[in-house]
Design a protein around this motif. Sequence first.
Motif, PDB file in Angstrom:
ATOM      1  N   PHE A   1       0.856  -1.183   0.000  1.00 46.43           N
ATOM      2  CA  PHE A   1       0.000   0.000   0.000  1.00 46.43           C
ATOM      3  C   PHE A   1       0.891   1.231   0.000  1.00 46.43           C
ATOM      4  O   PHE A   1       1.778   1.354   0.858  1.00 46.43           O
ATOM      5  N   THR A   2       0.665   2.112  -0.956  1.00 47.62           N
ATOM      6  CA  THR A   2       1.476   3.335  -1.034  1.00 47.62           C
ATOM      7  C   THR A   2       0.625   4.593  -0.938  1.00 47.62           C
ATOM      8  O   THR A   2       1.136   5.693  -1.165  1.00 47.62           O
ATOM      9  N   GLY A   3      -0.655   4.437  -0.648  1.00 47.84           N
ATOM     10  CA  GLY A   3      -1.506   5.613  -0.534  1.00 47.84           C
ATOM     11  C   GLY A   3      -1.842   6.264  -1.859  1.00 47.84           C
ATOM     12  O   GLY A   3      -2.380   7.369  -1.879  1.00 47.84           O
TER      13      GLY A   3
ATOM     14  N   PRO B   1       0.098   6.468   4.974  1.00 47.86           N
ATOM     15  CA  PRO B   1       1.235   5.580   5.264  1.00 47.86           C
ATOM     16  C   PRO B   1       1.571   4.699   4.069  1.00 47.86           C
ATOM     17  O   PRO B   1       0.803   4.584   3.114  1.00 47.86           O
ATOM     18  N   THR B   2       2.734   4.067   4.156  1.00 48.07           N
ATOM     19  CA  THR B   2       3.124   3.046   3.191  1.00 48.07           C
ATOM     20  C   THR B   2       3.319   1.736   3.933  1.00 48.07           C
ATOM     21  O   THR B   2       3.798   1.714   5.069  1.00 48.07           O
ATOM     22  N   VAL B   3       2.928   0.655   3.286  1.00 46.35           N
ATOM     23  CA  VAL B   3       3.035  -0.666   3.891  1.00 46.35           C
ATOM     24  C   VAL B   3       3.656  -1.602   2.867  1.00 46.35           C
ATOM     25  O   VAL B   3       3.287  -1.579   1.677  1.00 46.35           O
TER      26      VAL B   3
ATOM     27  N   VAL C   1       6.041  -7.519   7.925  1.00 39.02           N
ATOM     28  CA  VAL C   1       5.403  -6.367   7.290  1.00 39.02           C
ATOM     29  C   VAL C   1       6.013  -5.120   7.885  1.00 39.02           C
ATOM     30  O   VAL C   1       6.187  -5.023   9.114  1.00 39.02           O
ATOM     31  N   ARG C   2       6.346  -4.180   7.033  1.00 45.31           N
ATOM     32  CA  ARG C   2       6.963  -2.941   7.486  1.00 45.31           C
ATOM     33  C   ARG C   2       6.074  -1.771   7.056  1.00 45.31           C
ATOM     34  O   ARG C   2       5.680  -1.669   5.893  1.00 45.31           O
ATOM     35  N   ALA C   3       5.745  -0.886   7.964  1.00 41.01           N
ATOM     36  CA  ALA C   3       4.911   0.287   7.684  1.00 41.01           C
ATOM     37  C   ALA C   3       5.668   1.557   8.050  1.00 41.01           C
ATOM     38  O   ALA C   3       6.501   1.557   8.966  1.00 41.01           O
ATOM     39  N   ARG C   4       5.357   2.607   7.318  1.00 42.13           N
ATOM     40  CA  ARG C   4       5.982   3.903   7.595  1.00 42.13           C
ATOM     41  C   ARG C   4       4.936   4.989   7.404  1.00 42.13           C
ATOM     42  O   ARG C   4       4.248   5.035   6.392  1.00 42.13           O
ATOM     43  N   TRP C   5       4.853   5.878   8.379  1.00 44.94           N
ATOM     44  CA  TRP C   5       3.854   6.950   8.312  1.00 44.94           C
ATOM     45  C   TRP C   5       4.492   8.218   8.872  1.00 44.94           C
ATOM     46  O   TRP C   5       4.860   8.281  10.041  1.00 44.94           O
ATOM     47  N   ALA C   6       4.660   9.198   8.015  1.00 47.87           N
ATOM     48  CA  ALA C   6       5.225  10.477   8.451  1.00 47.87           C
ATOM     49  C   ALA C   6       4.109  11.311   9.073  1.00 47.87           C
ATOM     50  O   ALA C   6       3.193  11.766   8.371  1.00 47.87           O
TER      51      ALA C   6
END
Length: 418
Positions: A101-103, A269-271, A297-302
């Motif tokens: 998922f890249t939004g 976020p990106t997952v 699974v790695r997620a990142r949310w600024a």
Amino acid sequence: MKPARATLALALAALPLPAAAVTLDEAITAALRHAPEIAAADAEAGAAEARLDQAEAGRLPTATISGTYGYGRLDPKDFFGLGAETVHPRAVQATIEQPLFTGGRVSAGIAAAKAGLAAREAGRDSIRSRIAADVARAYGDVLAAERMAALHARLVDETAEIERQAKLRFKAGESPSTDVSQAAARLAEARAGLARAEGMKVSAAARFRSLTGLDAAGLEPLPGNPPLPVTLDEAMEAAKARSPMLAEAEAGLRAAEAAARGARAERLPTVGAFAEAGAVRDQFFPDYRADSTTVGVRARWALFSGGRVSAKIAETASDVRAAEARMRAAEMQIEEAVIAAFQDVRTALLVESAAEDQARAAEQALAGVRHEVRVGMKPQLDLLDAEREALGAGVAATGARTDRIVAAYRLLALIGGN
């Protein structure tokens, strides 16, 4: 005899063959191969295709391998009873990650890249159409200059003969010196016109050669118009469907909208799913060994960017409004230009017909005046006037044919014809 015939055949084969006459279509084809603008447009389209490949690659997994190797001295301070030793610390790690998922970032980037490619292709079509119209103008100018030079050369010959006869009659006492002076003035005028025509011929040939890379000698006469819309409504519909100018503006709007979607996606976020494998040696104490494998699974949310994302969203929104305004402007410009170009085609056809009628009538009048002068019914200067009228009518007819074909190709450029 046979050796003689063989020698003759070889000699004839060695003679240069006359160059084949060039048609307007062949000249346009040569110009499209020759033009640096086309090469630049092809390169820009290739770059746009590469950007699309880059954008589409955002959907695919990535695989990376990293490693380190070193040389040093490790002293555990007798921890676990280990003393200082020289070690070679090394590590290697392999990671595979698949975006889940890249939004909307990736899809927006792909849409923007596709729009950029469409814009480059539309720009290339526009350049091709403009070059075709330029070649039509240069081709017609060459023919017009050649015709003008031929007519002026004929006028010089006629004027020189009239001056010679005027001098003979003056010597015989049959005419005043005024006739000689007038004939001399007309001859000087004709020679000046011939010099201008020859100069125009050289310039026209140079322009044609620059566009096409071909020699301007031996061009075929101008052909009829290429297929064109019969009515203005048909021309307008064709322009809306195929106009390179509109296509480029539409692509610019799609690119701006995609960039705006990408900017808004920065808030999400990106997952991604990942798998890692690693191996470590001599890292913490001599002969240390460790291997690892991880799947997850790695997620990142600024959550805070200092206003960077909101500013980018505002910027891209403004770009969308500007692209919409350029789109409306392009639509208005195309409508106005198509109306004018369609009317120019119709006007050019009528002007060409009238100019050809005038040229035929002027040549017939010239033939009549020439006969009347020959039998003494009219003075020689009347022949000069008729020659000048015929010259002007011939030049006008040639120019009208050029204007007609150029108007046709300009309309084609607007409606996306090839």
